[in-house]
Design an enzyme around this catalytic site. Structure first.
Site, PDB file in Angstrom:
ATOM      1  N   GLU A 139       0.874  -1.184   0.000  1.00 36.72           N
ATOM      2  CA  GLU A 139       0.000   0.000   0.000  1.00 36.72           C
ATOM      3  C   GLU A 139       0.902   1.223   0.000  1.00 36.72           C
ATOM      4  O   GLU A 139       2.116   1.113   0.250  1.00 36.72           O
ATOM      5  CB  GLU A 139      -0.892   0.001   1.248  1.00 36.72           C
ATOM      6  CG  GLU A 139      -1.814  -1.205   1.314  1.00 36.72           C
ATOM      7  CD  GLU A 139      -2.648  -1.250   2.607  1.00 36.72           C
ATOM      8  OE1 GLU A 139      -2.643  -0.256   3.375  1.00 36.72           O
ATOM      9  OE2 GLU A 139      -3.287  -2.291   2.828  1.00 36.72           O
ATOM     10  N   SER A 144       8.050  -1.464   2.033  1.00 38.74           N
ATOM     11  CA  SER A 144       9.032  -2.322   2.711  1.00 38.74           C
ATOM     12  C   SER A 144       8.520  -2.798   4.063  1.00 38.74           C
ATOM     13  O   SER A 144       8.779  -3.929   4.475  1.00 38.74           O
ATOM     14  CB  SER A 144      10.349  -1.563   2.899  1.00 38.74           C
ATOM     15  OG  SER A 144      11.025  -1.482   1.666  1.00 38.74           O
ATOM     16  N   GLY A 253       8.294 -16.589  -3.742  1.00 39.17           N
ATOM     17  CA  GLY A 253       8.273 -15.580  -4.810  1.00 39.17           C
ATOM     18  C   GLY A 253       9.649 -15.004  -5.075  1.00 39.17           C
ATOM     19  O   GLY A 253      10.016 -14.733  -6.228  1.00 39.17           O
ATOM     20  N   ARG A 254      10.429 -14.818  -4.001  1.00 39.28           N
ATOM     21  CA  ARG A 254      11.773 -14.235  -4.178  1.00 39.28           C
ATOM     22  C   ARG A 254      12.680 -15.157  -4.987  1.00 39.28           C
ATOM     23  O   ARG A 254      13.590 -14.694  -5.685  1.00 39.28           O
ATOM     24  CB  ARG A 254      12.368 -13.914  -2.799  1.00 39.28           C
ATOM     25  CG  ARG A 254      11.694 -12.704  -2.192  1.00 39.28           C
ATOM     26  CD  ARG A 254      11.992 -12.455  -0.732  1.00 39.28           C
ATOM     27  NE  ARG A 254      11.185 -11.324  -0.267  1.00 39.28           N
ATOM     28  CZ  ARG A 254      10.994 -11.000   1.002  1.00 39.28           C
ATOM     29  NH1 ARG A 254      11.552 -11.717   1.963  1.00 39.28           N
ATOM     30  NH2 ARG A 254      10.254  -9.956   1.329  1.00 39.28           N
ATOM     31  N   ILE A 344      29.857  -2.445 -22.819  1.00 44.21           N
ATOM     32  CA  ILE A 344      30.530  -3.185 -23.897  1.00 44.21           C
ATOM     33  C   ILE A 344      29.991  -2.728 -25.257  1.00 44.21           C
ATOM     34  O   ILE A 344      30.752  -2.511 -26.208  1.00 44.21           O
ATOM     35  CB  ILE A 344      30.342  -4.711 -23.712  1.00 44.21           C
ATOM     36  CG1 ILE A 344      31.209  -5.191 -22.545  1.00 44.21           C
ATOM     37  CG2 ILE A 344      30.703  -5.479 -24.990  1.00 44.21           C
ATOM     38  CD1 ILE A 344      30.994  -6.642 -22.155  1.00 44.21           C
ATOM     39  N   GLY A 346      28.650   0.077 -25.951  1.00 45.04           N
ATOM     40  CA  GLY A 346      28.954   1.485 -26.193  1.00 45.04           C
ATOM     41  C   GLY A 346      27.742   2.222 -26.742  1.00 45.04           C
ATOM     42  O   GLY A 346      26.607   1.980 -26.335  1.00 45.04           O
ATOM     43  N   GLU A 370       9.141  -7.488  -4.549  1.00 50.42           N
ATOM     44  CA  GLU A 370       9.222  -8.675  -3.673  1.00 50.42           C
ATOM     45  C   GLU A 370      10.290  -8.500  -2.583  1.00 50.42           C
ATOM     46  O   GLU A 370      10.954  -9.457  -2.181  1.00 50.42           O
ATOM     47  CB  GLU A 370       9.390  -9.948  -4.490  1.00 50.42           C
ATOM     48  CG  GLU A 370       8.199 -10.128  -5.440  1.00 50.42           C
ATOM     49  CD  GLU A 370       7.865 -11.551  -5.790  1.00 50.42           C
ATOM     50  OE1 GLU A 370       8.138 -12.431  -4.974  1.00 50.42           O
ATOM     51  OE2 GLU A 370       7.304 -11.754  -6.883  1.00 50.42           O
TER      52      GLU A 370
HETATM   53  N1  CAA Z   1       7.490 -17.116   6.728  1.00 48.01           N
HETATM   54  C1  CAA Z   1       6.490 -17.236   7.657  1.00 48.01           C
HETATM   55  N2  CAA Z   1       6.393 -16.442   8.741  1.00 48.01           N
HETATM   56  C2  CAA Z   1       7.319 -15.486   8.896  1.00 48.01           C
HETATM   57  C3  CAA Z   1       8.367 -15.295   7.964  1.00 48.01           C
HETATM   58  C4  CAA Z   1       8.440 -16.158   6.859  1.00 48.01           C
HETATM   59  N3  CAA Z   1       9.415 -16.044   5.949  1.00 48.01           N
HETATM   60  N4  CAA Z   1       9.125 -14.258   8.383  1.00 48.01           N
HETATM   61  C5  CAA Z   1       8.589 -13.830   9.527  1.00 48.01           C
HETATM   62  N5  CAA Z   1       7.493 -14.569   9.831  1.00 48.01           N
HETATM   63  C6  CAA Z   1       6.623 -14.411  10.998  1.00 48.01           C
HETATM   64  C7  CAA Z   1       7.431 -14.190  12.259  1.00 48.01           C
HETATM   65  O1  CAA Z   1       7.800 -15.414  12.857  1.00 48.01           O
HETATM   66  C8  CAA Z   1       6.465 -13.402  13.110  1.00 48.01           C
HETATM   67  O2  CAA Z   1       5.566 -14.332  13.700  1.00 48.01           O
HETATM   68  P1  CAA Z   1       4.956 -14.112  15.195  1.00 48.01           P
HETATM   69  O3  CAA Z   1       3.969 -12.990  15.053  1.00 48.01           O
HETATM   70  O4  CAA Z   1       4.321 -15.405  15.521  1.00 48.01           O
HETATM   71  O5  CAA Z   1       6.113 -13.751  16.074  1.00 48.01           O
HETATM   72  C9  CAA Z   1       5.702 -12.580  12.106  1.00 48.01           C
HETATM   73  O6  CAA Z   1       5.844 -13.240  10.846  1.00 48.01           O
HETATM   74  C10 CAA Z   1       6.228 -11.166  11.980  1.00 48.01           C
HETATM   75  O7  CAA Z   1       7.579 -11.241  11.601  1.00 48.01           O
HETATM   76  P2  CAA Z   1       8.582 -10.029  11.813  1.00 48.01           P
HETATM   77  O8  CAA Z   1       8.476  -9.542  13.221  1.00 48.01           O
HETATM   78  O9  CAA Z   1       9.913 -10.464  11.304  1.00 48.01           O
HETATM   79  O10 CAA Z   1       7.924  -8.922  10.854  1.00 48.01           O
HETATM   80  P3  CAA Z   1       8.433  -7.477  10.478  1.00 48.01           P
HETATM   81  O11 CAA Z   1       7.322  -6.526  10.545  1.00 48.01           O
HETATM   82  O12 CAA Z   1       9.702  -7.162  11.224  1.00 48.01           O
HETATM   83  O13 CAA Z   1       8.709  -7.595   8.885  1.00 48.01           O
HETATM   84  C11 CAA Z   1      10.044  -7.775   6.903  1.00 48.01           C
HETATM   85  C12 CAA Z   1       9.638  -8.313   8.313  1.00 48.01           C
HETATM   86  C13 CAA Z   1      11.044  -8.812   6.486  1.00 48.01           C
HETATM   87  C14 CAA Z   1      10.679  -6.422   6.912  1.00 48.01           C
HETATM   88  C15 CAA Z   1       8.776  -7.765   5.986  1.00 48.01           C
HETATM   89  O14 CAA Z   1       7.960  -6.641   6.281  1.00 48.01           O
HETATM   90  C16 CAA Z   1       9.143  -7.756   4.531  1.00 48.01           C
HETATM   91  O15 CAA Z   1       9.472  -8.797   3.978  1.00 48.01           O
HETATM   92  N6  CAA Z   1       9.055  -6.579   3.852  1.00 48.01           N
HETATM   93  C17 CAA Z   1       9.161  -6.491   2.413  1.00 48.01           C
HETATM   94  C18 CAA Z   1       7.792  -6.529   1.788  1.00 48.01           C
HETATM   95  C19 CAA Z   1       7.810  -7.150   0.443  1.00 48.01           C
HETATM   96  O16 CAA Z   1       8.615  -7.996   0.111  1.00 48.01           O
HETATM   97  N7  CAA Z   1       6.835  -6.763  -0.374  1.00 48.01           N
HETATM   98  C20 CAA Z   1       6.663  -7.334  -1.649  1.00 48.01           C
HETATM   99  C21 CAA Z   1       5.358  -6.913  -2.220  1.00 48.01           C
HETATM  100  S1  CAA Z   1       4.717  -8.090  -3.344  1.00 48.01           S
HETATM  101  C22 CAA Z   1       5.446  -7.776  -4.810  1.00 48.01           C
HETATM  102  O17 CAA Z   1       6.361  -7.025  -4.928  1.00 48.01           O
HETATM  103  C23 CAA Z   1       4.882  -8.606  -5.899  1.00 48.01           C
HETATM  104  C24 CAA Z   1       5.234  -8.119  -7.231  1.00 48.01           C
HETATM  105  O18 CAA Z   1       4.899  -7.054  -7.658  1.00 48.01           O
HETATM  106  C25 CAA Z   1       5.945  -8.974  -8.139  1.00 48.01           C
END
Ligand code: CAA
Length: 386
Positions: A139, A144, A253-254, A344, A346, A370
Site C-alpha cells: 500500500e 518495505s 516468490g523471491r 561493452i 557502447g 518482492e
Molecule cells: N514465513 C512465515 N512467517 C514469517 C516469515 C516467513 N518467511 N518471516 C517472519 N514470519 C513471521 C514471524 O515469525 C512473526 O511471527 P509471530 O507474530 O508469531 O512472532 C511474524 O511473521 C512477523 O515477523 P517479523 O516480526 O519479522 O515482521 P516485520 O514486521 O519485522 O517484517 C520484513 C519483516 C522482512 C521487513 C517484511 O515486512 C518484509 O518482507 N518486507 C518487504 C515486503 C515485500 O517484500 N513486499 C513485496 C510486495 S509483493 C510484490 O512485490 C509482488 C510483485 O509485484 C511482483
C-alpha cells in the site's frame, strides 16, 4: 497429470539436471526463442501486455507449475519453477514476472493454505490460464514495512467488507483473482488476514496504471477495494495468519525474482558476447573479456544460490534467509551485468531499440519488488544473528 518432481540433488551432491528438468529447460528455452525473443522489444515499446505469450505459456503447461496434480497442475518443484523462469526471463522479463506472480504468489499459497473448496474453485482455472492470479500486499504507506498495511476487513454476517487501496500490483489490470491482505484487528502482524478476491466482486476495481522504467509489458496498477463484500469462505488460511502467509509466499516468490535476474543476466551475457565477437575480430580485447568473464561467473554463483534455496524449500526446510540471499545477490549481479553489457556495446547499447538498453531498464525492478535489496539484507542479517 504426471507430477513434475525433478530434483537436483541425489545421494551426494550433483548439479546436473535430471531428465525431467533438462526436458523442461529445453522446452522453455525453445518457447522463449519462438514466442518471446522476436516480440519482447515491441511489447516494451508499446507497453502492451504479452497476451499471446501468456496464452502460449498456458498451452505449454507453464501456468500449472505450482498446482497439485488433482487440480490439473504439475506439482512442480521450486527448482523446476526456477529453471522455467530463468528461460522465460531470458526472452522477456514482462512475460517472466506475469508467470512468476501467477505461479508463486497466487496458485502456490492457494495450494498450500486453501480449503478443498477454494482449491477446487480456483486452481483448475489457474492451471489452464483461463484465469490469471495476482497478489495484493503493498500500500502507499506499507511497502518495505508490509505489516503497516491499513486495508481494513470488517465482519458482516457471513461476509467481510474490505476497504483500502492496494498499490504496485503486478498484473493488476489483467488478473481475475487476487490474494488480498487486509487488517482484521489492530495487532501489527497477527491482525492481518488473507482473502481471495475476484475481480468481478462489487467494490473491487482497477485504479491508476503505473508508467514504468522497465517491464513495460507487465501492467502494474492500483487495486481499489471500496465496500467490497467478500464471502467468509474466501478467507485464505486462518483469521490473523495472513502476514505469515504473505511472508512464506514471498520466500517462494523471491526465488522467482532471483530466477528472473538470472534470465536477464543470461540475455545480457549473450548480447554482450555477440557484440564483442562482431566488433573485435580476434576476440582479444581485455576490456570485453574481463567484463564477460565477470558476468559469466556472477551468473553461475547466483544460480547456485538460487537452486540451493529452491532445493531447501522443496525438501520442506526453512529457506527464508537463503531465498533472501539468492534474490539480493542475483538482482544486484543482474544490474551489474546490464551496466556492463551496455558499456561493452557502447553507443550501440544506449538507443535505437538496443536489447541491452531494455535489459538495463528491466533489470532495475529486480532489486525493488518482492522486497528491496536492503530488506533482503535485513532478512539475511536477522537469520545470521538469530
Ligand atoms: N514465513 C512465515 N512467517 C514469517 C516469515 C516467513 N518467511 N518471516 C517472519 N514470519 C513471521 C514471524 O515469525 C512473526 O511471527 P509471530 O507474530 O508469531 O512472532 C511474524 O511473521 C512477523 O515477523 P517479523 O516480526 O519479522 O515482521 P516485520 O514486521 O519485522 O517484517 C520484513 C519483516 C522482512 C521487513 C517484511 O515486512 C518484509 O518482507 N518486507 C518487504 C515486503 C515485500 O517484500 N513486499 C513485496 C510486495 S509483493 C510484490 O512485490 C509482488 C510483485 O509485484 C511482483
Amino acid at each position: 497429470m504426471t507430477a513434475l518432481t525433478g530434483t537436483l540433488v541425489g545421494p551426494g551432491v550433483d548439479f546436473r539436471l535430471d531428465e525431467q528438468l533438462a526436458d523442461l529447460q529445453r522446452r522453455a528455452h525453445e518457447f522463449a526463442d519462438r514466442e518471446l525473443v522476436p516480440n519482447a522489444a515491441r511489447w516494451d515499446r508499446e507497453a502492451s501486455f504479452p497476451r499471446s505469450a501468456i496464452d502460449a505459456a498456458a498451452r505449454e503447461g507453464f501456468l500449472r507449475m505450482t498446482i497439485p496434480t488433482e487440480y490439473g497442475g504439475l506439482a512442480a518443484s521450486n527448482v523446476a519453477n526456477c529453471i522455467l523462469l530463468e528461460e522465460i526471463n531470458r526472452g522477456c522479463a514482462s512475460t517472466g514476472v506475469t508467470v512468476s506472480v501467477h505461479n508463486s504468489l497466487f496458485s502456490s499459497p492457494v495450494a498450500k493454505h486453501g480449503t478443498p473448496e477454494q482449491k477446487a474453485e480456483y486452481l483448475p482455472k489457474m492451471a489452464t490460464g483461463e484465469w490469471l492470479g495476482a497478489y495484493c500486499l503493498s500500500e502507499a504507506g506499507a511497502g518495505s514495512d508490509a505489516a503497516a498495511l491499513r486495508c481494513a476487513a470488517r465482519r458482516d454476517g457471513d461476509d467481510w467488507i474490505l476497504d483500502g487501496a492496494k498499490l504496485w500490483i503486478t498484473s493488476g489490470s489483467v488478473a481475475d483473482c487476487f490474494v488480498v491482505f487486509a487488517r482484521t484487528n489492530e495487532h501489527r502482524t497477527r491482525g492481518i488476514s488473507a482473502f481471495l478476491v475476484e475481480k468481478g466482486y462489487a467494490g473491487c476495481s482497477v485504479g491508476k496504471k503505473e508508467v514504468k522504467l522497465g517491464l513495460r509489458g507487465s501492467p502494474t496498477t492500483e487495486i481499489l477495494l471500496e465496500n467490497c463484500r467478500v464471502p467468509n469462505k474466501n478467507m485464505l488460511g486462518e483469521e490473523g495468519n495472513g502476514f505469515k502467509i504473505a511472508l512464506d509466499t514471498l520466500d517462494g516468490g523471491r526465488l522467482g525474482i532471483a530466477a528472473q535476474s538470472l534470465g536477464i543476466m543470461r540475455a545480457c551475457l549473450e548480447a554482450a558476447t555477440k557484440f564483442a565477437c562482431e566488433h573485435d575480430a580476434v576476440g582479444s580485447q581485455q576490456r570485453f573479456q574481463w567484463k564477460i568473464a565477470d558476468i559469466a561467473t556472477a551468473l553461475d554463483a547466483a544460480r547456485l544460490l538460487t537452486w540451493r534455496a529452491a532445493h531447501l524449500r522443496d525438501i520442506g526446510e526453512n529457506c527464508t534467509m537463503q531465498s533472501a540471499m539468492a534474490k539480493s545477490f542475483a538482482s544486484r549481479m543482474c544490474n551489474q551485468a546490464a551496466r556492463d553489457a551496455v558499456e561493452i556495446c557502447g553507443a550501440a547499447g544506449i538507443g535505437g531499440g538496443a536489447d541491452v538498453e531494455r535489459l538495463m531498464r528491466d533489470a532495475r525492478i529486480t532489486e525493488i519488488y518482492e522486497g528491496a535489496t536492503d530488506i533482503q539484507r535485513l532478512v539475511v542479517a536477522r537469520g545470521v544473528m538469530a
